[in-house]
Design an enzyme around this catalytic site. Structure first.
Site, PDB file in Angstrom:
ATOM      1  N   TRP A  17      -3.169   3.600  -3.429  1.00  0.00           N
ATOM      2  CA  TRP A  17      -3.867   3.751  -2.164  1.00  0.00           C
ATOM      3  C   TRP A  17      -3.825   5.231  -1.792  1.00  0.00           C
ATOM      4  O   TRP A  17      -2.790   5.761  -1.411  1.00  0.00           O
ATOM      5  CB  TRP A  17      -3.173   2.912  -1.090  1.00  0.00           C
ATOM      6  CG  TRP A  17      -4.013   2.652   0.125  1.00  0.00           C
ATOM      7  CD1 TRP A  17      -4.325   3.540   1.106  1.00  0.00           C
ATOM      8  CD2 TRP A  17      -4.645   1.420   0.479  1.00  0.00           C
ATOM      9  NE1 TRP A  17      -5.114   2.939   2.061  1.00  0.00           N
ATOM     10  CE2 TRP A  17      -5.325   1.636   1.704  1.00  0.00           C
ATOM     11  CE3 TRP A  17      -4.702   0.159  -0.104  1.00  0.00           C
ATOM     12  CZ2 TRP A  17      -6.046   0.632   2.352  1.00  0.00           C
ATOM     13  CZ3 TRP A  17      -5.416  -0.831   0.531  1.00  0.00           C
ATOM     14  CH2 TRP A  17      -6.077  -0.596   1.747  1.00  0.00           C
ATOM     15  N   HIS A  45       5.107   4.482  -0.873  1.00  0.00           N
ATOM     16  CA  HIS A  45       4.475   3.183  -1.130  1.00  0.00           C
ATOM     17  C   HIS A  45       3.738   3.187  -2.472  1.00  0.00           C
ATOM     18  O   HIS A  45       2.724   2.511  -2.645  1.00  0.00           O
ATOM     19  CB  HIS A  45       3.524   2.836   0.010  1.00  0.00           C
ATOM     20  CG  HIS A  45       4.219   2.744   1.337  1.00  0.00           C
ATOM     21  ND1 HIS A  45       4.621   1.554   1.892  1.00  0.00           N
ATOM     22  CD2 HIS A  45       4.616   3.709   2.201  1.00  0.00           C
ATOM     23  CE1 HIS A  45       5.216   1.784   3.050  1.00  0.00           C
ATOM     24  NE2 HIS A  45       5.228   3.094   3.254  1.00  0.00           N
ATOM     25  N   HIS A  49       6.520  -1.772  -4.300  1.00  0.00           N
ATOM     26  CA  HIS A  49       7.305  -1.148  -3.243  1.00  0.00           C
ATOM     27  C   HIS A  49       7.614  -2.144  -2.128  1.00  0.00           C
ATOM     28  O   HIS A  49       7.010  -3.215  -2.044  1.00  0.00           O
ATOM     29  CB  HIS A  49       6.566   0.065  -2.658  1.00  0.00           C
ATOM     30  CG  HIS A  49       5.294  -0.297  -1.961  1.00  0.00           C
ATOM     31  ND1 HIS A  49       4.096  -0.456  -2.618  1.00  0.00           N
ATOM     32  CD2 HIS A  49       5.018  -0.555  -0.647  1.00  0.00           C
ATOM     33  CE1 HIS A  49       3.149  -0.775  -1.758  1.00  0.00           C
ATOM     34  NE2 HIS A  49       3.692  -0.853  -0.550  1.00  0.00           N
ATOM     35  N   ASP A  51       7.929  -2.545   2.050  1.00  0.00           N
ATOM     36  CA  ASP A  51       7.675  -2.042   3.400  1.00  0.00           C
ATOM     37  C   ASP A  51       8.845  -2.436   4.293  1.00  0.00           C
ATOM     38  O   ASP A  51       9.181  -3.623   4.403  1.00  0.00           O
ATOM     39  CB  ASP A  51       6.410  -2.654   3.991  1.00  0.00           C
ATOM     40  CG  ASP A  51       5.130  -2.166   3.326  1.00  0.00           C
ATOM     41  OD1 ASP A  51       5.207  -1.238   2.497  1.00  0.00           O
ATOM     42  OD2 ASP A  51       4.060  -2.731   3.635  1.00  0.00           O
ATOM     43  N   HIS A  55       7.871   0.849   8.993  1.00  0.00           N
ATOM     44  CA  HIS A  55       6.523   1.196   8.543  1.00  0.00           C
ATOM     45  C   HIS A  55       5.502   1.053   9.677  1.00  0.00           C
ATOM     46  O   HIS A  55       4.554   1.845   9.779  1.00  0.00           O
ATOM     47  CB  HIS A  55       6.141   0.295   7.368  1.00  0.00           C
ATOM     48  CG  HIS A  55       4.857   0.618   6.690  1.00  0.00           C
ATOM     49  ND1 HIS A  55       4.330   1.886   6.628  1.00  0.00           N
ATOM     50  CD2 HIS A  55       3.970  -0.186   6.025  1.00  0.00           C
ATOM     51  CE1 HIS A  55       3.190   1.864   5.949  1.00  0.00           C
ATOM     52  NE2 HIS A  55       2.939   0.630   5.593  1.00  0.00           N
ATOM     53  N   HIS A 161       0.818  -7.263   8.870  1.00  0.00           N
ATOM     54  CA  HIS A 161       1.936  -6.321   8.882  1.00  0.00           C
ATOM     55  C   HIS A 161       2.616  -6.315  10.250  1.00  0.00           C
ATOM     56  O   HIS A 161       3.855  -6.300  10.344  1.00  0.00           O
ATOM     57  CB  HIS A 161       1.459  -4.906   8.539  1.00  0.00           C
ATOM     58  CG  HIS A 161       1.345  -4.633   7.074  1.00  0.00           C
ATOM     59  ND1 HIS A 161       0.326  -5.150   6.294  1.00  0.00           N
ATOM     60  CD2 HIS A 161       2.126  -3.908   6.234  1.00  0.00           C
ATOM     61  CE1 HIS A 161       0.480  -4.730   5.042  1.00  0.00           C
ATOM     62  NE2 HIS A 161       1.568  -3.979   4.977  1.00  0.00           N
ATOM     63  N   GLU A 173       5.115  -5.392  -2.022  1.00  0.00           N
ATOM     64  CA  GLU A 173       3.712  -5.305  -2.423  1.00  0.00           C
ATOM     65  C   GLU A 173       3.586  -4.789  -3.851  1.00  0.00           C
ATOM     66  O   GLU A 173       4.486  -4.138  -4.386  1.00  0.00           O
ATOM     67  CB  GLU A 173       2.939  -4.409  -1.458  1.00  0.00           C
ATOM     68  CG  GLU A 173       2.861  -5.023  -0.065  1.00  0.00           C
ATOM     69  CD  GLU A 173       2.255  -4.117   0.986  1.00  0.00           C
ATOM     70  OE1 GLU A 173       1.558  -4.639   1.881  1.00  0.00           O
ATOM     71  OE2 GLU A 173       2.490  -2.895   0.939  1.00  0.00           O
TER      72      GLU A 173
END
Length: 210
Positions: A17, A45, A49, A51, A55, A161, A173
């Protein structure tokens, strides 16, 4: 026992991303140095990874202070390969998620979008109703098989989230579940201990006992 490595390889051309990883050669035997040394530029990330609540929640728990007990222990890989669009509470119930604290959702992402090197137009995500269901059922870690747990239509609002991280649920993720049959395993997920960070890349494995 059998070990499934569900960690994505990190390299400059990987699915990512935003800005992709960069590698600099600092020393090399070929150039007459004493050893081979590289320097990597990575985001927290990158690849597979975790979160942390920090975050999305100011003042919440950063990745170096989250509980290891939430990331190591019995886990279920739930079959959600029939889901198109968003995972809903009824999908979680049908997959037998109730009663598990560590849940990894295997969707069509693992065999499709996760294998690409650029972001897909669509992918399967976890909807906010399903996220609230996970919170209500005491799940401590939810894992998914794409860059983000969110459905592609929610990457402006990040609804799931907010639901999960506000409740202290950790999000794993980019877990590669393509070769992992649905079932019960032991999860070992140890994110790098980045001080006060919002998340961290991790090595994650699933152990199937004989």
């Amino acid at each position: 026992m059998k070990i499934y490595d569900i960690t994505l390889p990190i390299h400059p051309k990987m699915l990512h991303w935003g800005r992709k990883p960069e590698v600099e050669v600092v020393e090399s035997l070929e150039n007459g140095d004493a050893s081979n040394v590289t320097r990597w530029r990575l985001g927290a990330h990158t690849g597979t990874h975790v979160d942390a609540p920090a975050h999305f929640v100011d003042g919440a728990t950063p990745i170096d202070k989250v509980s290891l007990y939430s990331m190591v222990g019995p886990a279920i890989v739930a079959d959600c390969t029939q889901v198109e669009g968003e995972v809903l509470p009824e999908h979680l119930e049908a997959a037998g998620v109730a009663g598990h604290q560590r849940v990894l959702l295997k969707t069509t992402n693992s065999a499709g979008p996760l294998k690409e090197t650029e972001r897909a137009q669509t992918w399967v995500g976890v909807g906010p109703a399903a996220s609230q269901w996970l919170v209500d059922h005491g799940v401590e870690l939810i894992g998914t098989d794409y860059m983000t747990l969110e459905h592609h239509t929610r990457t402006d609002t990040w609804d799931s989230h907010h639901v999960l991280l506000n409740a202290g649920v950790l999000i794993l993720e980019n877990a590669d579940l393509d070769e992992v049959p649905p079932g019960e395993y032991e999860l070992v997920c140890l994110p790098t201990k980045l001080v006060d960070a919002d998340g961290a890349f991790t090595r994650a494995i699933l152990i199937e006992r004989d």
